[in-house]
Motif scaffolding. Structure first.
Motif, PDB file in Angstrom:
ATOM      1  N   ALA A  38       0.853  -1.189   0.000  1.00  0.00           N
ATOM      2  CA  ALA A  38       0.000   0.000   0.000  1.00  0.00           C
ATOM      3  C   ALA A  38       0.885   1.234   0.000  1.00  0.00           C
ATOM      4  O   ALA A  38       1.930   1.266   0.665  1.00  0.00           O
ATOM      5  N   ASN A  39       0.472   2.241  -0.752  1.00  0.00           N
ATOM      6  CA  ASN A  39       1.204   3.504  -0.829  1.00  0.00           C
ATOM      7  C   ASN A  39       0.553   4.510   0.118  1.00  0.00           C
ATOM      8  O   ASN A  39      -0.636   4.811   0.000  1.00  0.00           O
ATOM      9  N   VAL A  40       1.345   5.001   1.047  1.00  0.00           N
ATOM     10  CA  VAL A  40       0.843   5.833   2.139  1.00  0.00           C
ATOM     11  C   VAL A  40       1.667   7.115   2.234  1.00  0.00           C
ATOM     12  O   VAL A  40       2.866   7.116   1.964  1.00  0.00           O
ATOM     13  N   VAL A  41       1.001   8.191   2.620  1.00  0.00           N
ATOM     14  CA  VAL A  41       1.673   9.454   2.917  1.00  0.00           C
ATOM     15  C   VAL A  41       1.629   9.658   4.424  1.00  0.00           C
ATOM     16  O   VAL A  41       0.572   9.574   5.048  1.00  0.00           O
ATOM     17  N   VAL A  42       2.796   9.925   5.013  1.00  0.00           N
ATOM     18  CA  VAL A  42       2.915  10.264   6.428  1.00  0.00           C
ATOM     19  C   VAL A  42       3.322  11.727   6.491  1.00  0.00           C
ATOM     20  O   VAL A  42       4.235  12.150   5.772  1.00  0.00           O
ATOM     21  N   TRP A  52       6.165  12.478   3.776  1.00  0.00           N
ATOM     22  CA  TRP A  52       6.929  11.387   3.183  1.00  0.00           C
ATOM     23  C   TRP A  52       5.995  10.373   2.540  1.00  0.00           C
ATOM     24  O   TRP A  52       5.009   9.951   3.151  1.00  0.00           O
ATOM     25  N   ASN A  53       6.296   9.970   1.309  1.00  0.00           N
ATOM     26  CA  ASN A  53       5.587   8.892   0.626  1.00  0.00           C
ATOM     27  C   ASN A  53       6.322   7.601   0.931  1.00  0.00           C
ATOM     28  O   ASN A  53       7.527   7.500   0.684  1.00  0.00           O
ATOM     29  N   ILE A  54       5.601   6.624   1.476  1.00  0.00           N
ATOM     30  CA  ILE A  54       6.218   5.339   1.801  1.00  0.00           C
ATOM     31  C   ILE A  54       5.375   4.217   1.207  1.00  0.00           C
ATOM     32  O   ILE A  54       4.184   4.399   0.949  1.00  0.00           O
ATOM     33  N   THR A  55       5.991   3.083   0.987  1.00  0.00           N
ATOM     34  CA  THR A  55       5.288   1.901   0.525  1.00  0.00           C
ATOM     35  C   THR A  55       5.359   0.857   1.626  1.00  0.00           C
ATOM     36  O   THR A  55       6.446   0.426   2.011  1.00  0.00           O
ATOM     37  N   LEU A  56       4.196   0.477   2.132  1.00  0.00           N
ATOM     38  CA  LEU A  56       4.110  -0.535   3.179  1.00  0.00           C
ATOM     39  C   LEU A  56       3.813  -1.875   2.528  1.00  0.00           C
ATOM     40  O   LEU A  56       3.018  -1.958   1.596  1.00  0.00           O
ATOM     41  N   GLU A  81       5.673  -3.472  11.329  1.00  0.00           N
ATOM     42  CA  GLU A  81       6.293  -2.207  11.724  1.00  0.00           C
ATOM     43  C   GLU A  81       7.110  -1.678  10.560  1.00  0.00           C
ATOM     44  O   GLU A  81       7.829  -2.414   9.899  1.00  0.00           O
ATOM     45  N   TYR A  82       6.981  -0.371  10.313  1.00  0.00           N
ATOM     46  CA  TYR A  82       7.775   0.299   9.292  1.00  0.00           C
ATOM     47  C   TYR A  82       8.497   1.454   9.962  1.00  0.00           C
ATOM     48  O   TYR A  82       7.884   2.245  10.685  1.00  0.00           O
ATOM     49  N   ILE A  83       9.810   1.548   9.710  1.00  0.00           N
ATOM     50  CA  ILE A  83      10.645   2.591  10.324  1.00  0.00           C
ATOM     51  C   ILE A  83      11.313   3.395   9.219  1.00  0.00           C
ATOM     52  O   ILE A  83      11.845   2.818   8.268  1.00  0.00           O
ATOM     53  N   PHE A  84      11.300   4.708   9.351  1.00  0.00           N
ATOM     54  CA  PHE A  84      12.076   5.527   8.415  1.00  0.00           C
ATOM     55  C   PHE A  84      12.696   6.709   9.160  1.00  0.00           C
ATOM     56  O   PHE A  84      12.178   7.186  10.161  1.00  0.00           O
ATOM     57  N   TYR A  85      13.847   7.150   8.634  1.00  0.00           N
ATOM     58  CA  TYR A  85      14.624   8.225   9.256  1.00  0.00           C
ATOM     59  C   TYR A  85      14.308   9.558   8.584  1.00  0.00           C
ATOM     60  O   TYR A  85      14.121   9.624   7.379  1.00  0.00           O
ATOM     61  N   THR A  86      14.277  10.602   9.404  1.00  0.00           N
ATOM     62  CA  THR A  86      13.925  11.931   8.924  1.00  0.00           C
ATOM     63  C   THR A  86      14.985  12.979   9.280  1.00  0.00           C
ATOM     64  O   THR A  86      14.756  14.159   9.074  1.00  0.00           O
ATOM     65  N   THR A  87      16.109  12.534   9.798  1.00  0.00           N
ATOM     66  CA  THR A  87      17.142  13.458  10.285  1.00  0.00           C
ATOM     67  C   THR A  87      17.584  14.442   9.216  1.00  0.00           C
ATOM     68  O   THR A  87      17.732  15.640   9.479  1.00  0.00           O
ATOM     69  N   THR A 147      -2.210   7.185  -1.033  1.00  0.00           N
ATOM     70  CA  THR A 147      -1.963   8.010  -2.213  1.00  0.00           C
ATOM     71  C   THR A 147      -2.844   7.635  -3.392  1.00  0.00           C
ATOM     72  O   THR A 147      -2.888   8.360  -4.369  1.00  0.00           O
ATOM     73  N   ASP A 148      -3.531   6.486  -3.305  1.00  0.00           N
ATOM     74  CA  ASP A 148      -4.361   6.047  -4.426  1.00  0.00           C
ATOM     75  C   ASP A 148      -5.557   5.266  -3.910  1.00  0.00           C
ATOM     76  O   ASP A 148      -5.626   4.916  -2.734  1.00  0.00           O
ATOM     77  N   GLU A 149      -6.499   4.993  -4.802  1.00  0.00           N
ATOM     78  CA  GLU A 149      -7.746   4.338  -4.402  1.00  0.00           C
ATOM     79  C   GLU A 149      -7.597   2.857  -4.096  1.00  0.00           C
ATOM     80  O   GLU A 149      -8.455   2.268  -3.445  1.00  0.00           O
ATOM     81  N   THR A 150      -6.537   2.228  -4.566  1.00  0.00           N
ATOM     82  CA  THR A 150      -6.378   0.792  -4.324  1.00  0.00           C
ATOM     83  C   THR A 150      -5.618   0.481  -3.047  1.00  0.00           C
ATOM     84  O   THR A 150      -5.657  -0.643  -2.567  1.00  0.00           O
ATOM     85  N   SER A 151      -4.921   1.448  -2.483  1.00  0.00           N
ATOM     86  CA  SER A 151      -4.150   1.224  -1.258  1.00  0.00           C
ATOM     87  C   SER A 151      -5.049   1.323  -0.040  1.00  0.00           C
ATOM     88  O   SER A 151      -5.885   2.228   0.055  1.00  0.00           O
ATOM     89  N   GLN A 152      -4.866   0.399   0.889  1.00  0.00           N
ATOM     90  CA  GLN A 152      -5.634   0.409   2.130  1.00  0.00           C
ATOM     91  C   GLN A 152      -4.856  -0.335   3.202  1.00  0.00           C
ATOM     92  O   GLN A 152      -4.296  -1.397   2.945  1.00  0.00           O
ATOM     93  N   ILE A 153      -4.799   0.241   4.400  1.00  0.00           N
ATOM     94  CA  ILE A 153      -4.178  -0.404   5.555  1.00  0.00           C
ATOM     95  C   ILE A 153      -5.051  -0.137   6.770  1.00  0.00           C
ATOM     96  O   ILE A 153      -6.006   0.632   6.698  1.00  0.00           O
ATOM     97  N   GLN A 154      -4.699  -0.752   7.863  1.00  0.00           N
ATOM     98  CA  GLN A 154      -5.219  -0.358   9.163  1.00  0.00           C
ATOM     99  C   GLN A 154      -4.035   0.149   9.970  1.00  0.00           C
ATOM    100  O   GLN A 154      -2.999  -0.518  10.038  1.00  0.00           O
ATOM    101  N   TRP A 155      -4.171   1.347  10.529  1.00  0.00           N
ATOM    102  CA  TRP A 155      -3.159   1.865  11.441  1.00  0.00           C
ATOM    103  C   TRP A 155      -3.489   1.225  12.786  1.00  0.00           C
ATOM    104  O   TRP A 155      -4.533   1.500  13.379  1.00  0.00           O
ATOM    105  N   ALA A 156      -2.633   0.331  13.253  1.00  0.00           N
ATOM    106  CA  ALA A 156      -2.910  -0.475  14.444  1.00  0.00           C
ATOM    107  C   ALA A 156      -3.285   0.405  15.630  1.00  0.00           C
ATOM    108  O   ALA A 156      -2.660   1.451  15.868  1.00  0.00           O
ATOM    109  N   HIS A 157      -4.299  -0.026  16.373  1.00  0.00           N
ATOM    110  CA  HIS A 157      -4.717   0.699  17.570  1.00  0.00           C
ATOM    111  C   HIS A 157      -3.610   0.692  18.627  1.00  0.00           C
ATOM    112  O   HIS A 157      -2.848  -0.262  18.734  1.00  0.00           O
ATOM    113  N   THR A 158      -3.585   1.735  19.411  1.00  0.00           N
ATOM    114  CA  THR A 158      -2.679   1.821  20.553  1.00  0.00           C
ATOM    115  C   THR A 158      -3.175   0.892  21.658  1.00  0.00           C
ATOM    116  O   THR A 158      -4.353   0.527  21.695  1.00  0.00           O
TER     117      THR A 158
END
Length: 192
Positions: A73-77, A96-100, A112-118, A137-148
Motif C-alpha cells: 500500500a502507498n501511504v503518505v505520512v 513522506w511517501n512510503i510503501t508498506l 512495523e515500518y521505520i524511516f529516518y527523517t534526520t 496516495t491512491d484508491e487501491t491502497s488500504q491499511i489499518q493503522w494499528a490501535h494503541t
C-alpha cells in the motif's frame, strides 16, 4: 591556553552528545484492530513536545505499526502543526511517501515500518503540540493503522484526504513512535 582548551573540549563534547528521545511512543494493542486508512479515511494523532531539560528537537525517526491484507500500500505520512486542538498545516518538508508491504503473516498481524527523517531538518519546538497523519496516495491502497494499547490518545478523522478534520476525540490512537534529537543551546561563554 590550557583553560581555553578545556572549555573548548567541554563545549564540543556537549554539542556532539545530544540526547535522542521518544516524543511519542504508543505500542500496538495486539488485538488486530486498527483505524482504516484508505482514499476516503485518514487519521491524525496528536503528540506533545514537552520533555524536561531541552528546548527543541529535530525530528529523527518515525515508526508506524500497521495491518495490511494486500501485498503493498502507498501511504503518505506527514507532521502537522496544531491548529486550536485540531490538525493544522503540514510542516515545511514534513511529508513522506512510503510503501508498506505485507510479510505473509495472518491478516491481523501487526507490521512495523521505520524511516529516518534526520536529513530533513524538521524542527519541533518545545511546549507545542503536533499531529502525525496517515493517508493513502491512491484508491487501491488500504491499511489499518494499528490501535494503541491505551485509550487516552487524542486523534481526529478525515474523510477527504486531510482537507477537513472531525472534532478531536480521545480514545485508541494510531500506534507508533516518533523520536527526536535534542537541540542543545550552549550558554554564552565569556572568553576574556
Amino acid at each position: 591556553m590550557k583553560r581555553l582548551l578545556s572549555i573548548l573540549t567541554l563545549f564540543i563534547s556537549i554539542v556532539f552528545t545530544q540526547e535522542r528521545t521518544y516524543l511519542y511512543y504508543a505500542s500496538p494493542s495486539g488485538s488486530g484492530d486498527g483505524w482504516e486508512i484508505s482514499s476516503e479515511n485518514s487519521l491524525s494523532q496528536k503528540f506533545p513536545v514537552s520533555i524536561p531539560l531541552y528546548d527543541d528537537y529535530f525530528l529523527e525517526r518515525i515508526h508506524i505499526y500497521y495491518i495490511i491484507e494486500e501485498e503493498e500500500a502507498n501511504v503518505v505520512v506527514n507532521i502537522r502543526e496544531d491548529n486550536n486542538n485540531s490538525p493544522g498545516d503540514v510542516l515545511d518538508g514534513a511529508e513522506w511517501n512510503i510503501t508498506l508491504t505485507g510479510h505473509g503473516g495472518s491478516p491481523s498481524s501487526v507490521e512495523e515500518y521505520i524511516f529516518y527523517t534526520t536529513s530533513d531538518c524538521i524542527l519541533l519546538e518545545k511546549d507545542n503540540y503536533y499531529w502525525m497523519s496517515l493517508k493513502t496516495t491512491d484508491e487501491t491502497s488500504q491499511i489499518q493503522w494499528a490501535h494503541t494499547s491505551g485509550s487516552y490518545y487524542e486523534y481526529a478523522l478525515s474523510h477527504d484526504s486531510g482537507s477537513t478534520w472531525s472534532p478531536t476525540e480521545v480514545g485508541y490512537g494510531g500506534a507508533g513512535k516518533i523520536s527526536g534529537e535534542a537541540v542543545y543551546y550552549p550558554p554564552e561563554i565569556n572568553f576574556s
